[in-house]
Scaffold this active site. Structure first.
Site, PDB file in Angstrom:
ATOM      1  N   CYS A   1      -1.290   5.467   9.654  1.00 45.99           N
ATOM      2  CA  CYS A   1       0.017   4.634  10.272  1.00 45.99           C
ATOM      3  C   CYS A   1      -0.422   3.368  10.876  1.00 45.99           C
ATOM      4  CB  CYS A   1       0.918   5.481  11.495  1.00 45.99           C
ATOM      5  SG  CYS A   1       1.473   7.066  10.949  1.00 45.99           S
TER       6      CYS A   1
ATOM      7  N   CYS B   1       6.238  -5.332  15.273  1.00 40.59           N
ATOM      8  CA  CYS B   1       5.693  -4.499  16.327  1.00 40.59           C
ATOM      9  C   CYS B   1       4.253  -4.887  16.647  1.00 40.59           C
ATOM     10  CB  CYS B   1       5.722  -3.136  16.161  1.00 40.59           C
ATOM     11  SG  CYS B   1       7.424  -2.507  15.781  1.00 40.59           S
TER      12      CYS B   1
ATOM     13  N   CYS C   1       1.217  -2.881  15.557  1.00 42.93           N
ATOM     14  CA  CYS C   1       1.112  -2.376  13.895  1.00 42.93           C
ATOM     15  C   CYS C   1       0.504  -3.592  13.204  1.00 42.93           C
ATOM     16  CB  CYS C   1       2.407  -1.904  13.738  1.00 42.93           C
ATOM     17  SG  CYS C   1       2.989  -1.907  11.708  1.00 42.93           S
TER      18      CYS C   1
ATOM     19  N   CYS D   1       3.381   8.514   1.205  1.00 40.90           N
ATOM     20  CA  CYS D   1       3.907   7.547   2.212  1.00 40.90           C
ATOM     21  C   CYS D   1       4.080   6.222   1.521  1.00 40.90           C
ATOM     22  CB  CYS D   1       2.961   7.262   3.198  1.00 40.90           C
ATOM     23  SG  CYS D   1       3.358   6.138   4.482  1.00 40.90           S
TER      24      CYS D   1
ATOM     25  N   CYS E   1       6.500  -6.790   7.276  1.00 40.56           N
ATOM     26  CA  CYS E   1       7.686  -6.272   7.936  1.00 40.56           C
ATOM     27  C   CYS E   1       8.317  -7.336   8.763  1.00 40.56           C
ATOM     28  CB  CYS E   1       6.955  -5.092   8.786  1.00 40.56           C
ATOM     29  SG  CYS E   1       8.525  -4.206   9.577  1.00 40.56           S
TER      30      CYS E   1
ATOM     31  N   GLU F   1       0.831  -1.196   0.093  1.00 37.97           N
ATOM     32  CA  GLU F   1      -0.044  -0.003  -0.130  1.00 37.97           C
ATOM     33  C   GLU F   1       0.932   1.358  -0.059  1.00 37.97           C
ATOM     34  OE1 GLU F   1      -3.693  -2.289   2.155  1.00 37.97           O
ATOM     35  OE2 GLU F   1      -2.759  -0.611   3.189  1.00 37.97           O
TER      36      GLU F   1
HETATM   37  N1  SAH Z   1       8.745   0.689   9.909  1.00 37.93           N
HETATM   38  C1  SAH Z   1       9.150   2.138  10.350  1.00 37.93           C
HETATM   39  C2  SAH Z   1       8.241   2.838   9.232  1.00 37.93           C
HETATM   40  C3  SAH Z   1       6.893   2.592   9.180  1.00 37.93           C
HETATM   41  S1  SAH Z   1       5.665   2.684  10.431  1.00 37.93           S
HETATM   42  C4  SAH Z   1       8.878   2.402  11.514  1.00 37.93           C
HETATM   43  O1  SAH Z   1       8.449   1.802  12.408  1.00 37.93           O
HETATM   44  O2  SAH Z   1       9.429   3.334  11.995  1.00 37.93           O
HETATM   45  C5  SAH Z   1       5.409   4.524  10.504  1.00 37.93           C
HETATM   46  C6  SAH Z   1       4.919   4.786  12.043  1.00 37.93           C
HETATM   47  O3  SAH Z   1       3.728   4.501  12.165  1.00 37.93           O
HETATM   48  C7  SAH Z   1       6.001   4.408  13.034  1.00 37.93           C
HETATM   49  O4  SAH Z   1       6.335   5.334  13.914  1.00 37.93           O
HETATM   50  C8  SAH Z   1       5.350   3.436  13.646  1.00 37.93           C
HETATM   51  O5  SAH Z   1       5.539   3.118  15.073  1.00 37.93           O
HETATM   52  C9  SAH Z   1       3.819   4.083  13.785  1.00 37.93           C
HETATM   53  N2  SAH Z   1       2.683   2.881  13.683  1.00 37.93           N
HETATM   54  C10 SAH Z   1       2.807   1.772  13.814  1.00 37.93           C
HETATM   55  N3  SAH Z   1       1.402   1.357  13.997  1.00 37.93           N
HETATM   56  C11 SAH Z   1       0.943   2.434  14.525  1.00 37.93           C
HETATM   57  C12 SAH Z   1      -0.585   2.224  14.605  1.00 37.93           C
HETATM   58  N4  SAH Z   1      -1.422   1.282  15.097  1.00 37.93           N
HETATM   59  N5  SAH Z   1      -1.117   3.537  15.217  1.00 37.93           N
HETATM   60  C13 SAH Z   1      -0.233   4.613  15.121  1.00 37.93           C
HETATM   61  N6  SAH Z   1       0.980   4.625  14.485  1.00 37.93           N
HETATM   62  C14 SAH Z   1       1.508   3.299  14.250  1.00 37.93           C
HETATM   63 FE1  SF4 Z   2       7.544  -2.894  11.028  1.00 38.18          FE
HETATM   64 FE2  SF4 Z   2       5.156  -1.614  11.699  1.00 38.18          FE
HETATM   65 FE3  SF4 Z   2       7.268  -2.073  13.400  1.00 38.18          FE
HETATM   66 FE4  SF4 Z   2       7.343  -0.032  11.578  1.00 38.18          FE
HETATM   67  S1  SF4 Z   2       5.949  -0.305  13.130  1.00 38.18           S
HETATM   68  S2  SF4 Z   2       8.972  -1.749  12.182  1.00 38.18           S
HETATM   69  S3  SF4 Z   2       6.144  -1.323   9.841  1.00 38.18           S
HETATM   70  S4  SF4 Z   2       5.985  -3.543  12.430  1.00 38.18           S
END
Ligand code: SAH
Ligand code: SF4
Length: 360
Positions: free
Chosen positions: A348, A125, A128, A114, A121, A101
């Site tokens: 995000c 996390c 996420c 974006c 990934c 996406e």
């Molecule tokens: N992998 C990279 C970039 C992609 S995520 C990273 O983690 O930095 C982009 C941002 O969205 C990151 O700061 C991530 O922690 C945040 N993010 C992930 N899941 C989210 C959620 N459910 N709600 C809000 N922000 C989230």
């Molecule tokens: Fe990967 Fe989502 Fe963690 Fe970013 S926030 S490192 S996209 S799992």
């Protein structure tokens, strides 16, 4: 393969979307072509969105045939476009049987794209959706560049605001796809390719220390660190790679990156997702202040975006505002990230890379 005594060798063609102007120029010179052809063809690709060498009709067919022997243009395909009520557009693109996406976010004076760097990934996390869906593979350079070209072509047709900023905040951890992400940034800033200013590119990372160390010697772009937690025990649990790269060390490596940087002269961006009863207590904000005291930075508070079966809840507006006020009072530049494209799951952490069995 041998046909009628002639040996035919199958050479894997080079996708022009995976090389910058200099490399393309060298290849054309090797083919015996005139150097000006490199600019001419790149202009067709990056300004007129030509995605097939056969469609270039003012270059002699003989020349094109020679070029086509070793080079091609291969874009990924758009599978679906979904429009949000707030102007955000989600582009779902098809790669093999997977999807990725790319999100277009227009604002009053700018429009941010974006982009994704991996299918799924690797980091996983817990808050996420991309992370919850596991890792499929790294995106190739051409797949990263295609996302930008595909969106640019459509927004031009629809007369929407041009992309002014590019953020590596889509699916995937960009620094775990280091080689391809760096090469694609070099194409994004290349004058004869996408011609973006490095000041308008942001890479967001959970903090991959060896990659941060390498990056500082290669390219200067805006750096955002997904810190989110001030306590290693909680961060280990919710961002498992913290077991390898802990809070103290990622802050040190990020500081070293921005010390070397002209682009980040206003400091590092610290991302902090607001999770109810996990990291939103008053003691958390004071801990954050103390660990950031020697780091030039601005803080971006991100209200948690929900997704199906998520165990987390977004902090209340009151809690987020309290965080905001305390950080400000302590001299930090703080912003609260606006939710964009929430109605189409384009915010995000809501991007999904799940396998689509329906695509053939
Ligand atoms: N992998 C990279 C970039 C992609 S995520 C990273 O983690 O930095 C982009 C941002 O969205 C990151 O700061 C991530 O922690 C945040 N993010 C992930 N899941 C989210 C959620 N459910 N709600 C809000 N922000 C989230
Ligand atoms: Fe990967 Fe989502 Fe963690 Fe970013 S926030 S490192 S996209 S799992």
């Amino acid at each position: 393969m041998i046909f009628n005594g002639i040996i035919k060798i199958n050479i894997k063609k080079i996708n022009i979307l995976s090389i910058n102007y200099k490399k393309f120029l060298i290849l054309l010179i090797i083919l015996g072509e005139k150097p000006f052809r490199a600019k001419q063809i790149m202009n067709y690709i990056y300004n007129f969105y030509i995605n097939d060498l056969n469609l270039i009709n003012n270059i002699n067919k003989k020349i094109l045939n020679k070029i086509k022997k070793i080079l091609n243009i291969k874009n990924i395909k758009i599978y679906k476009i979904i429009y949000s009520n707030d102007g955000t557009i989600k582009f779902i693109m098809k790669i093999d049987k997977q999807r990725i996406e790319t999100i277009y976010i227009p604002e009053k004076y700018r429009a941010t794209l974006c982009i994704s760097s991996q299918i799924g990934c690797f980091v996983g996390c817990k808050f996420c959706l991309t992370g919850k869906q596991g890792f499929n593979r790294n995106l190739y350079i051409s797949e990263i560049i295609s996302q930008i070209l595909n969106v640019k072509k459509i927004i031009k047709k629809k007369k929407l605001k041009n992309i002014t900023n590019i953020v590596f905040m889509g699916m995937g951890e960009p620094l775990l796809n280091f080689k391809n992400v760096v090469s694609s940034i070099l194409i994004i800033v290349d004058k004869y390719c996408l011609n973006f200013s490095k000041y308008r590119i942001t890479l967001s990372t959970v903090g991959i220390i060896p990659a941060l160390k390498k990056l500082k010697n290669i390219i200067d772009i805006n750096l955002a660190l997904s810190l989110h937690f001030t306590n290693n025990k909680i961060r280990n649990n919710l961002i498992p790679i913290n077991n390898k790269y802990n809070i103290k060390n990622i802050l040190k490596a990020s500081k070293e990156y921005i010390n070397n940087s002209k682009v980040n002269k206003n400091g590092l961006t610290i991302e902090y997702v607001m999770l109810k009863n996990v990291n939103d207590n008053t003691k958390d904000v004071y801990k954050l202040i103390s660990i950031l005291k020697n780091i030039p930075c601005k803080i971006n508070l991100i209200p948690f975006n929900n997704f199906l079966k998520s165990k987390f809840i977004c902090s209340t507006k009151k809690k987020i505002n309290t965080f905001f006020k305390i950080l400000k009072k302590n001299g930090f530049i703080v912003t609260i990230r606006k939710k964009r494209g929430n109605d189409i799951n384009a915010s995000c952490g809501q991007l999904s890379g799940k396998i689509l069995n329906r695509i053939n």
